[in-house]
Design a protein around this motif. Structure first.
Motif, PDB file in Angstrom:
ATOM      1  N   LYS A   1      23.108  -1.193   1.733  1.00 46.89           N
ATOM      2  CA  LYS A   1      22.083  -1.379   2.015  1.00 46.89           C
ATOM      3  C   LYS A   1      20.502  -0.811   1.752  1.00 46.89           C
ATOM      4  CE  LYS A   1      20.914  -0.735   6.768  1.00 46.89           C
ATOM      5  NZ  LYS A   1      22.133  -0.519   8.203  1.00 46.89           N
ATOM      6  N   GLY A   2      19.937  -0.973   2.294  1.00 42.42           N
ATOM      7  CA  GLY A   2      18.415  -0.151   1.633  1.00 42.42           C
ATOM      8  C   GLY A   2      16.848  -1.164   2.868  1.00 42.42           C
ATOM      9  N   GLU A   3      16.390   0.754   2.383  1.00 42.00           N
ATOM     10  CA  GLU A   3      15.459  -0.575   3.861  1.00 42.00           C
ATOM     11  C   GLU A   3      14.214  -0.505   2.857  1.00 42.00           C
ATOM     12  OE1 GLU A   3      14.619  -1.311   6.888  1.00 42.00           O
ATOM     13  OE2 GLU A   3      17.473  -0.969   7.313  1.00 42.00           O
ATOM     14  N   ALA A   4      13.082  -1.409   3.452  1.00 43.09           N
ATOM     15  CA  ALA A   4      12.094  -1.691   1.938  1.00 43.09           C
ATOM     16  C   ALA A   4      11.155  -1.408   3.053  1.00 43.09           C
ATOM     17  CB  ALA A   4      11.792  -3.040   2.358  1.00 43.09           C
ATOM     18  N   LYS A   5       9.890  -1.021   2.853  1.00 42.65           N
ATOM     19  CA  LYS A   5       8.371  -0.218   3.942  1.00 42.65           C
ATOM     20  C   LYS A   5       7.570  -1.582   4.766  1.00 42.65           C
ATOM     21  CE  LYS A   5       7.624   2.987  -0.030  1.00 42.65           C
ATOM     22  NZ  LYS A   5       6.305   3.145  -0.674  1.00 42.65           N
ATOM     23  N   LYS A   6       7.942  -2.777   3.962  1.00 41.38           N
ATOM     24  CA  LYS A   6       7.412  -4.097   4.502  1.00 41.38           C
ATOM     25  C   LYS A   6       8.384  -5.152   5.136  1.00 41.38           C
ATOM     26  CE  LYS A   6       2.953  -4.044   2.825  1.00 41.38           C
ATOM     27  NZ  LYS A   6       1.919  -5.302   2.285  1.00 41.38           N
ATOM     28  N   ALA A   7       8.594  -5.793   5.978  1.00 40.51           N
ATOM     29  CA  ALA A   7       9.954  -6.283   6.176  1.00 40.51           C
ATOM     30  C   ALA A   7       9.844  -7.152   4.734  1.00 40.51           C
ATOM     31  CB  ALA A   7       9.181  -7.895   7.266  1.00 40.51           C
ATOM     32  N   VAL A   8      10.081  -8.254   4.320  1.00 43.14           N
ATOM     33  CA  VAL A   8      10.781  -8.746   3.482  1.00 43.14           C
ATOM     34  C   VAL A   8      10.351 -10.212   3.516  1.00 43.14           C
ATOM     35  CG1 VAL A   8      12.795 -10.359   1.491  1.00 43.14           C
ATOM     36  CG2 VAL A   8      13.056  -7.721   2.157  1.00 43.14           C
ATOM     37  N   ALA A   9       9.578 -10.914   3.096  1.00 39.32           N
ATOM     38  CA  ALA A   9       8.585 -11.960   3.027  1.00 39.32           C
ATOM     39  C   ALA A   9       9.482 -13.518   3.165  1.00 39.32           C
ATOM     40  CB  ALA A   9       7.354 -12.076   2.225  1.00 39.32           C
ATOM     41  N   GLY A  10       9.235 -14.039   2.860  1.00 34.23           N
ATOM     42  CA  GLY A  10      10.226 -15.914   3.242  1.00 34.23           C
ATOM     43  C   GLY A  10       9.872 -16.421   2.078  1.00 34.23           C
ATOM     44  N   ASN A  11       8.538 -15.864   0.687  1.00 33.05           N
ATOM     45  CA  ASN A  11       8.825 -16.054  -0.220  1.00 33.05           C
ATOM     46  C   ASN A  11       8.694 -15.326  -0.933  1.00 33.05           C
ATOM     47  OD1 ASN A  11       6.656 -14.852  -0.025  1.00 33.05           O
ATOM     48  ND2 ASN A  11       4.871 -16.011  -0.841  1.00 33.05           N
ATOM     49  N   ALA A  12       9.653 -14.563  -1.334  1.00 36.89           N
ATOM     50  CA  ALA A  12       9.785 -12.990  -2.493  1.00 36.89           C
ATOM     51  C   ALA A  12      11.202 -13.456  -3.226  1.00 36.89           C
ATOM     52  CB  ALA A  12      10.333 -11.998  -1.087  1.00 36.89           C
ATOM     53  N   ALA A  13      10.519 -12.421  -4.184  1.00 39.26           N
ATOM     54  CA  ALA A  13      11.892 -12.775  -5.020  1.00 39.26           C
ATOM     55  C   ALA A  13      12.144 -11.435  -5.644  1.00 39.26           C
ATOM     56  CB  ALA A  13      10.982 -13.098  -6.936  1.00 39.26           C
ATOM     57  N   VAL A  14      13.703 -11.780  -5.491  1.00 46.07           N
ATOM     58  CA  VAL A  14      14.832 -10.034  -4.859  1.00 46.07           C
ATOM     59  C   VAL A  14      15.143 -10.211  -6.339  1.00 46.07           C
ATOM     60  CG1 VAL A  14      15.996  -9.250  -3.505  1.00 46.07           C
ATOM     61  CG2 VAL A  14      14.416 -10.131  -2.490  1.00 46.07           C
TER      62      VAL A  14
ATOM     63  N   THR B   1      18.551 -10.719   4.319  1.00 49.01           N
ATOM     64  CA  THR B   1      17.830  -9.659   5.105  1.00 49.01           C
ATOM     65  C   THR B   1      17.601  -9.998   5.951  1.00 49.01           C
ATOM     66  OG1 THR B   1      16.090 -11.782   3.755  1.00 49.01           O
ATOM     67  CG2 THR B   1      16.893  -9.807   2.438  1.00 49.01           C
ATOM     68  N   SER B   2      17.078  -9.442   6.631  1.00 52.22           N
ATOM     69  CA  SER B   2      16.341  -9.754   8.125  1.00 52.22           C
ATOM     70  C   SER B   2      15.489  -7.929   8.573  1.00 52.22           C
ATOM     71  CB  SER B   2      17.710  -9.288   9.394  1.00 52.22           C
ATOM     72  OG  SER B   2      16.891  -8.913  10.025  1.00 52.22           O
ATOM     73  N   GLY B   3      13.681  -8.664   8.969  1.00 57.03           N
ATOM     74  CA  GLY B   3      13.023  -7.788   8.894  1.00 57.03           C
ATOM     75  C   GLY B   3      13.123  -7.270   6.883  1.00 57.03           C
ATOM     76  N   THR B   4      12.776  -5.707   7.578  1.00 58.52           N
ATOM     77  CA  THR B   4      13.251  -4.573   6.186  1.00 58.52           C
ATOM     78  C   THR B   4      14.293  -4.621   5.919  1.00 58.52           C
ATOM     79  OG1 THR B   4      12.590  -3.031   8.114  1.00 58.52           O
ATOM     80  CG2 THR B   4      10.718  -3.491   7.049  1.00 58.52           C
ATOM     81  N   THR B   5      15.032  -4.533   6.370  1.00 56.63           N
ATOM     82  CA  THR B   5      16.552  -4.434   5.783  1.00 56.63           C
ATOM     83  C   THR B   5      17.205  -5.103   5.057  1.00 56.63           C
ATOM     84  OG1 THR B   5      17.406  -3.442   8.027  1.00 56.63           O
ATOM     85  CG2 THR B   5      18.810  -3.356   6.707  1.00 56.63           C
ATOM     86  N   ILE B   6      17.385  -4.641   3.666  1.00 52.17           N
ATOM     87  CA  ILE B   6      18.151  -5.340   2.431  1.00 52.17           C
ATOM     88  C   ILE B   6      19.832  -5.380   2.723  1.00 52.17           C
ATOM     89  CG2 ILE B   6      18.499  -6.465   0.163  1.00 52.17           C
ATOM     90  CD1 ILE B   6      15.599  -4.558   1.217  1.00 52.17           C
ATOM     91  N   MET B   7      20.892  -6.322   2.640  1.00 53.90           N
ATOM     92  CA  MET B   7      21.885  -5.866   2.770  1.00 53.90           C
ATOM     93  C   MET B   7      22.595  -6.874   1.481  1.00 53.90           C
ATOM     94  SD  MET B   7      24.405  -4.554   4.590  1.00 53.90           S
ATOM     95  CE  MET B   7      24.263  -4.270   6.132  1.00 53.90           C
ATOM     96  N   ILE B   8      23.354  -5.959   0.467  1.00 52.61           N
ATOM     97  CA  ILE B   8      23.912  -6.451  -0.432  1.00 52.61           C
ATOM     98  C   ILE B   8      25.950  -6.633   0.490  1.00 52.61           C
ATOM     99  CG2 ILE B   8      24.753  -6.684  -3.216  1.00 52.61           C
ATOM    100  CD1 ILE B   8      21.850  -7.191  -2.520  1.00 52.61           C
TER     101      ILE B   8
END
Length: 124
Positions: A93-106, A45-52
């Motif tokens: 790849k996908g874009e979240a509405k908010k930056a992915v927080a450091g304590n997030a569960a994905v 993850t980087s900011g709002t970007t989620i990459m698998i």
């Protein structure tokens, strides 16, 4: 006593298989890797970007043609589902509405080109 010996022997037999798959290990791009639907999936993850990044057993990139997926991001009271689409040869790849927080569960839901599905959970 005999049952204990059988149980110990069974554990010794399967332990090498457990050692091959180190869940949560770092992948080639610095993200955590989990086994899902017969492939390795690396979350970056980087900011709002989620990459698998989709990898084979040797952590080499494989084609994501025909793959689909989504992630559920949970951080505190916030929940968001993000649809993933192929991006390049070996990534979704996908874009979240908010930056992915450091304590997030994905939680990743993945479907391969062969129709195999699975889930994996990551903690950031």
């Amino acid at each position: 006593m005999r049952r204990v010996a059988i149980a110990v022997a069974a554990l010794l037999y399967v332990m090498p298989a457990w050692a091959q798959h180190s869940h949560g290990a770092k992948g080639p791009n610095g993200g955590k890797v989990e086994d899902v639907a017969g492939v390795h999936a690396e979350l970056v993850t980087s900011g709002t970007t989620i990459m698998i990044n989709v990898l084979d057993e040797d952590n080499k990139p494989i084609s994501v043609k025909g793959f689909s997926g989504s992630v559920l991001i949970v951080s505190g009271g916030d929940r968001e589902t993000v649809t993933l689409a192929p991006s390049g040869d070996s990534s979704l790849k996908g874009e979240a509405k908010k930056a992915v927080a450091g304590n997030a569960a994905v939680t990743l839901m993945l479907k391969t080109d062969k129709g195999k599905t699975g889930q994996a959970r990551y903690t950031k």
